[in-house]
Design an enzyme around this catalytic site. Structure first.
Site, PDB file in Angstrom:
ATOM      1  N   ARG A   1      -5.475   6.392  -2.057  1.00  0.00           N
ATOM      2  CA  ARG A   1      -5.729   7.769  -2.467  1.00  0.00           C
ATOM      3  C   ARG A   1      -6.984   8.360  -1.827  1.00  0.00           C
ATOM      4  O   ARG A   1      -7.165   9.563  -1.798  1.00  0.00           O
ATOM      5  CB  ARG A   1      -5.831   7.810  -4.001  1.00  0.00           C
ATOM      6  CG  ARG A   1      -6.178   9.137  -4.615  1.00  0.00           C
ATOM      7  CD  ARG A   1      -5.153  10.213  -4.298  1.00  0.00           C
ATOM      8  NE  ARG A   1      -5.524  11.488  -4.879  1.00  0.00           N
ATOM      9  CZ  ARG A   1      -6.458  12.309  -4.414  1.00  0.00           C
ATOM     10  NH1 ARG A   1      -7.148  11.979  -3.321  1.00  0.00           N
ATOM     11  NH2 ARG A   1      -6.730  13.448  -5.018  1.00  0.00           N
ATOM     12  N   LYS A   2      -7.888   7.501  -1.348  1.00  0.00           N
ATOM     13  CA  LYS A   2      -9.149   7.960  -0.740  1.00  0.00           C
ATOM     14  C   LYS A   2      -9.817   9.037  -1.594  1.00  0.00           C
ATOM     15  O   LYS A   2     -10.028  10.173  -1.159  1.00  0.00           O
ATOM     16  CB  LYS A   2      -8.933   8.477   0.680  1.00  0.00           C
ATOM     17  CG  LYS A   2      -8.422   7.410   1.638  1.00  0.00           C
ATOM     18  CD  LYS A   2      -8.330   7.928   3.065  1.00  0.00           C
ATOM     19  CE  LYS A   2      -7.811   6.885   4.025  1.00  0.00           C
ATOM     20  NZ  LYS A   2      -6.368   6.585   3.867  1.00  0.00           N
TER      21      LYS A   2
ATOM     22  N   ASP B   1     -14.036  13.281  -4.350  1.00  0.00           N
ATOM     23  CA  ASP B   1     -14.602  14.463  -5.015  1.00  0.00           C
ATOM     24  C   ASP B   1     -15.728  14.094  -6.003  1.00  0.00           C
ATOM     25  O   ASP B   1     -16.172  12.955  -6.048  1.00  0.00           O
ATOM     26  CB  ASP B   1     -13.449  15.213  -5.720  1.00  0.00           C
ATOM     27  CG  ASP B   1     -13.628  16.716  -5.676  1.00  0.00           C
ATOM     28  OD1 ASP B   1     -14.739  17.201  -5.984  1.00  0.00           O
ATOM     29  OD2 ASP B   1     -12.652  17.425  -5.341  1.00  0.00           O
TER      30      ASP B   1
ATOM     31  N   ARG C   1       3.371   1.408  10.519  1.00  0.00           N
ATOM     32  CA  ARG C   1       4.450   1.591  11.492  1.00  0.00           C
ATOM     33  C   ARG C   1       4.708   0.346  12.310  1.00  0.00           C
ATOM     34  O   ARG C   1       5.848   0.098  12.723  1.00  0.00           O
ATOM     35  CB  ARG C   1       4.121   2.796  12.387  1.00  0.00           C
ATOM     36  CG  ARG C   1       4.297   4.111  11.657  1.00  0.00           C
ATOM     37  CD  ARG C   1       3.608   5.261  12.367  1.00  0.00           C
ATOM     38  NE  ARG C   1       2.153   5.183  12.236  1.00  0.00           N
ATOM     39  CZ  ARG C   1       1.309   6.094  12.716  1.00  0.00           C
ATOM     40  NH1 ARG C   1       1.778   7.143  13.369  1.00  0.00           N
ATOM     41  NH2 ARG C   1       0.004   5.956  12.534  1.00  0.00           N
TER      42      ARG C   1
ATOM     43  N   LYS D   1       0.830  -1.207   0.000  1.00  0.00           N
ATOM     44  CA  LYS D   1       0.000   0.000   0.000  1.00  0.00           C
ATOM     45  C   LYS D   1       0.863   1.256   0.000  1.00  0.00           C
ATOM     46  O   LYS D   1       1.776   1.375   0.820  1.00  0.00           O
ATOM     47  CB  LYS D   1      -0.916   0.006   1.224  1.00  0.00           C
ATOM     48  CG  LYS D   1      -1.926   1.162   1.198  1.00  0.00           C
ATOM     49  CD  LYS D   1      -2.919   1.078   2.331  1.00  0.00           C
ATOM     50  CE  LYS D   1      -2.439   1.727   3.608  1.00  0.00           C
ATOM     51  NZ  LYS D   1      -2.127   3.178   3.509  1.00  0.00           N
ATOM     52  N   THR D   2       0.548   2.160  -0.914  1.00  0.00           N
ATOM     53  CA  THR D   2       1.311   3.405  -1.036  1.00  0.00           C
ATOM     54  C   THR D   2       0.437   4.623  -0.730  1.00  0.00           C
ATOM     55  O   THR D   2      -0.795   4.572  -0.838  1.00  0.00           O
ATOM     56  CB  THR D   2       1.836   3.568  -2.481  1.00  0.00           C
ATOM     57  OG1 THR D   2       0.722   3.496  -3.388  1.00  0.00           O
ATOM     58  CG2 THR D   2       2.853   2.504  -2.833  1.00  0.00           C
ATOM     59  N   HIS D   3       1.115   5.730  -0.348  1.00  0.00           N
ATOM     60  CA  HIS D   3       0.525   7.078  -0.383  1.00  0.00           C
ATOM     61  C   HIS D   3       1.454   7.830  -1.327  1.00  0.00           C
ATOM     62  O   HIS D   3       2.424   8.460  -0.896  1.00  0.00           O
ATOM     63  CB  HIS D   3       0.558   7.732   1.000  1.00  0.00           C
ATOM     64  CG  HIS D   3      -0.584   7.361   1.883  1.00  0.00           C
ATOM     65  ND1 HIS D   3      -1.902   7.550   1.521  1.00  0.00           N
ATOM     66  CD2 HIS D   3      -0.625   6.827   3.136  1.00  0.00           C
ATOM     67  CE1 HIS D   3      -2.693   7.148   2.511  1.00  0.00           C
ATOM     68  NE2 HIS D   3      -1.936   6.702   3.496  1.00  0.00           N
TER      69      HIS D   3
END
Ligand code: 6AU
Length: 273
Positions: free
Chosen positions: A92-93, A96, A244, A60-62
Site C-alpha cells: 500500500r506504500k 500520509d 511480471r 504481495k497484492t496491490h
C-alpha cells in the site's frame, strides 16, 4: 546485519511475531520468493495464489487495482494463505499524516489490517507514520491479535529515485524506534553502508526485501530496473519480490520454481549451507 544466520536461527530471536512466522515458513518451504500479484480481478488473483502458493513465502497484492474487490477477495486470500502456508503483503506504500493512514490501514472498503500480515510505508512525512500504523498493527484485536508487521520503503527501484541518502537513513532510524512492529525494509541491497552504527543495537535484525527482480530482463518499461534473484541475494536481500518476471511468463508454475531454486541456492551460499 544477521544475514549470515539461517532463517530458522533468526526466527528464534526476532521481536516481531510476523517476522518469526515468515522466517519459519521460509525455512520450512525452502522459499524466499515473494510473488508480486499485480492482477486486476479477484478470479485471476486467487487463481495465481492457489497455483503458486506452494512455492512462495509471501504473496504481495496491490488491492486497490482489483476491479471487483469484495468480501470474496478477502475470504479467498485468507483461506489460500492458510491452505498453502504463505503470508500476505499489501503493497500500500502508506505516506500520509498519521491520522489519515490509520483510517486507510484499519477501515475503508479495503479493510487492509484485517487480512494483510504485512504492509509498507514511506518515511517522507516523518516517524509519526510508523507510530500511527504500529498503534493499529500491534493492537490485540479479534481479527489480527497484534500479529502484524511493517516494511519501511528505504529505496525505490526506479531510475531517478529520490529514496537515497538521508531519506534511507531516516527509514532505518524509524525502524529502530519500533522494533516490535517493523519487520524490515524494501531495499535494493543491504543497508549496511548507510546505517548509523551509533544508533544500532546488538539484537536488531531487519529483514531485507528486494524488488525489481527478474531473471530475463534488465530494464522494464517506465523506468523499472531489474536484477537477478542470485544477484539480489548476494547483495543482501533476504526475500526476493518478482511480479511480471513470474506471472507474465508462459508457465508461471515452472518459472516460480526456477526463482525458488535460484533464490534458495543463493541463500545457502550466503549462510554457508
Ligand atoms: O516485478 P515487477 O516489475 O512486475 O513488479 C514490481 C512490484 C510492483 C511495484 O509496485 C513494487 O514491486 N515495487 C516496490 C515495492 C514492493 O514496494 C518498490 C519499488 O521500489 N519498486 C517496485 O517495483 O508491484
Amino acid at each position: 546485519s544477521k544475514s549470515f544466520l539461517t532463517y530458522a536461527a533468526r526466527a528464534k530471536q526476532h521481536p516481531n511475531p510476523i517476522a518469526r512466522r515468515l522466517l519459519e515458513l521460509a525455512e520450512e518451504k525452502k522459499s524466499n520468493v515473494v510473488v508480486s500479484a499485480d492482477l486486476t480481478t479477484t478470479k485471476e488473483l486467487l487463481y495465481l495464489a492457489d497455483r503458486l502458493g506452494p512455492y512462495i513465502a509471501l504473496f504481495k497484492t496491490h488491492i486497490d487495482i482489483i476491479s471487483d474487490f469484495s468480501n470474496e477477495t478477502v475470504e479467498g486470500l485468507k483461506s489460500l494463505s492458510e491452505k498453502h502456508n504463505f503470508l500476505i503483503f499489501e503493497d500500500r506504500k502508506f505516506v500520509d499524516i498519521g491520522h489519515t493512514v490509520q483510517m486507510q490501514y484499519d477501515g475503508g472498503a479495503l479493510r487492509i489490517s484485517e487480512w494483510a500480515h504485512i504492509v509498507n510505508a514511506s518515511i517522507l512525512a516523518g516517524d509519526g507514520i510508523v507510530e500511527a500504523l504500529a498503534s493499529i498493527g500491534t493492537a490485540d484485536t479479534v481479527e489480527h491479535k497484534g500479529q502484524r508487521g511493517l516494511l519501511m520503503l528505504a529505496h525505490m527501484t526506479t531510475k531517478g529515485s529520490l529514496a537515497t541518502g538521508a531519506y534511507t537513513q531516516a527509514s532505518i532510524e524509524s525502524a529502530r524506534l519500533h522494533k516490535d512492529f517493523v519487520v524490515g525494509f524494501v531495499a535494493n541491497h543491504a543497508l549496511t553502508e548507510v546505517a548509523d552504527p551509533t544508533t544500532a543495537t546488538e539484537d536488531e535484525d531487519f529483514v531485507v526485501f528486494t524488488t525489481g527482480v527478474n531473471r530475463a530482463t534488465k530494464d522494464g518499461p517506465l523506468g523499472q530496473q531489474y536484477q537477478t534473484p542470485k544477484k539480489a541475494i548476494a547483495r543482501g536481500a533476504d526475500f526476493i519480490i518478482s511480479g511480471r518476471g513470474i506471472y507474465a511468463t508462459e508457465n508461471p508454475i515452472e518459472t516460480v520454481q526456477l526463482y525458488q531454486k535460484e533464490g534458495w541456492e543463493a541463500y545457502l551460499d550466503r549462510v554457508g549451507g
